[in-house]
Design an enzyme around this catalytic site. Structure first.
Site, PDB file in Angstrom:
ATOM      1  N   THR A 403       5.028  64.586  79.165  1.00 41.68           N
ATOM      2  CA  THR A 403       3.904  64.230  79.587  1.00 41.68           C
ATOM      3  C   THR A 403       3.624  62.893  79.595  1.00 41.68           C
ATOM      4  OG1 THR A 403       1.260  64.325  78.964  1.00 41.68           O
ATOM      5  CG2 THR A 403       3.121  64.400  77.085  1.00 41.68           C
ATOM      6  N   HIS A 455       8.456  72.007  63.879  1.00 42.31           N
ATOM      7  CA  HIS A 455       9.137  71.667  62.385  1.00 42.31           C
ATOM      8  C   HIS A 455       9.940  72.772  62.013  1.00 42.31           C
ATOM      9  CE1 HIS A 455      10.842  68.869  59.639  1.00 42.31           C
ATOM     10  NE2 HIS A 455       9.648  68.380  59.202  1.00 42.31           N
TER      11      HIS A 455
END
Length: 484
Positions: A403, A455
């Site tokens: 992005t 994560h």
């Protein structure tokens, strides 16, 4: 998706044009009742939660009925258009068949006159349904037998006809062209859409048009209106005037926009991602002066003739190199099977801001493309997104995303993962800043990168290595050649 209701009539249902989509909004009809269509002809454009898509019809025939007006959100599986596939009768016949029985039910004696009186609506058939076509309104009300019987009786008389449209300010059958939210606003403000001058494309009435029409209302207080204004203050009995005044005030201070289409899909995806995948974001600031010089050199290279070369191209290539060096980052979490799915390909997503909202199309098998091929794919992806023609397939199967928030002049951000992906790289604005280079403070072109990752899949060490590799390539782009 089609069904056969009788030997001569086929129905086309709203298909699932994406991966698990449940609804779509009809943006525009390209046909009208009475039009001849052929197999594969595009009949309408719809907006799904992912993109605008044109729908082709799978058979030949004559359009009998458009079931929904433009601006309507339709569930997948609902019939949106019926087509006479007999290949015989003229288009007018189906129209009479659809309307005459209703008139007969209401007035048995003059039933023969009903087709003659409906000749006028038939003349307006080419107009797109949903914006005031008399015939389309009649057909739509055919599903509400009780209501239609009551309204078709006065159709023969010219006086009752104008009375019908104001009662249909619900956005399904009035003559003026306006989207449902605009119709509701007009209703709240007490504005007759028939008196509003449209300023939108193709004569569509916009919110601004409605507000402009409502604005003069308070001004005539000095003439005939003063009697209406004081009354609400002195006697609450007259509630029509006070209701209009607060509505006008609220309209000027607030605007309510229905959540649908791309915005609805984006909201659901971001909430689902943010509260499902535990996000970690790391940052690094890097000197990209050499990369910017390489960009200028590539622009002059014949291999890139006709291709758009910009910093995003080399940033994308840097990320692909980092993934090749750290393949475990390119994975997905399968909650249902409690498995980690490692991807041996990279479908590189590029977040794109479009008039319809944020979309993330991806370049399939970006890892296997040469730099010129990657430049061509990026250019095509951006052009298609800006034109609003990105297909749902182009937004499926992404593995990692970039992005570029730097185009808006910001330093960086903490991007949210695209659902099903393991990492997203945010690129900040490239600015000339003081930087220590070879022991001296010099003006250098600098940017900040931010990498968010899941994560559950990516430990801090792996995420740090990926981000450090991207930065290293951008600092010294010759590593595109030396690193494997």
């Amino acid at each position: 998706m089609t069904t056969m209701t009788d030997a001569a009539l086929s129905e086309f249902r709203m298909p699932d044009v994406g991966e698990g989509l449940t609804e779509a909004e009809i943006l525009k009809w390209y046909v009208a009742p009475g039009d001849t269509v052929t197999d594969g002809q595009v009949v309408c454009e719809v907006e799904t939660a992912k993109a605008a898509v044109e729908l082709p019809i799978p058979f030949n025939g004559v359009v009998r009925e458009l079931r929904f007006p433009e601006g309507t959100t339709v569930d997948v599986g609902q019939v949106i258009i019926s087509v006479d596939v007999s290949g015989g009768a003229a288009p007018a016949a189906p129209a009479d068949e659809a309307t005459a029985p209703v008139a007969q039910a209401a007035v048995p004696a003059p039933a023969k006159e009903a087709p003659a009186e409906e000749a006028a609506p038939a003349g307006r058939q080419p107009v797109l349904v949903g914006y005031g076509v008399a015939e389309s309104s009649t057909k739509r009300r055919a599903r509400k037998a009780g209501v239609q019987e009551a309204r078709d009786v006065p159709v023969a008389a010219p006086d009752p006809q104008p009375a019908a449209p104001p009662r249909e300010v619900n956005g399904h059958g009035t003559r003026p062209l306006a989207k449902p939210p605009v119709r509701k606003l007009a209703k709240d403000l007490g504005v007759d859409l028939a008196t509003v001058t449209p300023s939108g494309p193709d004569g569509i009435i916009t919110r601004e048009d409605v507000h402009a029409a409502a604005a003069p209302a308070p001004q005539p207080q000095d003439r005939p209106q003063p009697q209406d204004r004081p009354e609400p203050a002195e006697a609450p009995a007259a509630q029509a005037a006070p209701a209009a005044a607060p509505a006008a005030g609220m309209g000027a201070r607030e605007t309510r926009i229905p959540v649908k289409g791309v915005r609805k899909a984006t909201a659901q995806a971001m909430v689902g991602s943010a509260f499902t995948a535990p996000h970690v974001t790391e940052f690094v600031t890097v000197d990209v002066t050499r990369t910017m010089k390489l960009v200028e050199e590539l622009k002059q290279d014949k291999a890139f003739e006709g291709l758009r070369v910009n910093p995003l191209l080399l940033i994308a290539k840097a990320l692909l190199v980092a993934i090749r060096r750290n393949p475990d980052v390119n994975a997905a979490w399968d909650e249902a099977n409690q498995e980690i799915v490692q991807k041996h390909y990279v479908n590189l997503g590029i977040a794109a801001a479009t008039p319809r909202g944020l979309i993330v199309p991806n370049i399939k098998d970006a890892h296997a493309k040469t730099l010129p091929e990657l430049a061509g794919a990026l250019g095509e992806l951006v052009a298609t997104a800006r034109a609003g023609k990105t297909s749902p397939a182009a937004m499926q199967g992404g593995t990692v995303t970039i992005t570029n928030v730097g185009v808006f002049g910001v330093d960086t951000g903490t991007p949210i993962l695209n659902p099903g992906e393991s990492a997203i790289l945010a690129v900040g604005a490239i600015k000339l800043q003081p930087w220590v280079h070879k022991g001296k403070v010099k003006p250098r072109q600098v940017t900040t990168l931010a990498l968010s990752f899941d994560h559950r899949l990516v430990d801090g060490e792996l995420g740090s290595k990926v981000l450090a590799d991207v930065a290293a390539v951008l600092e010294r782009p010759k590593r595109l050649l030396t690193w494997t």
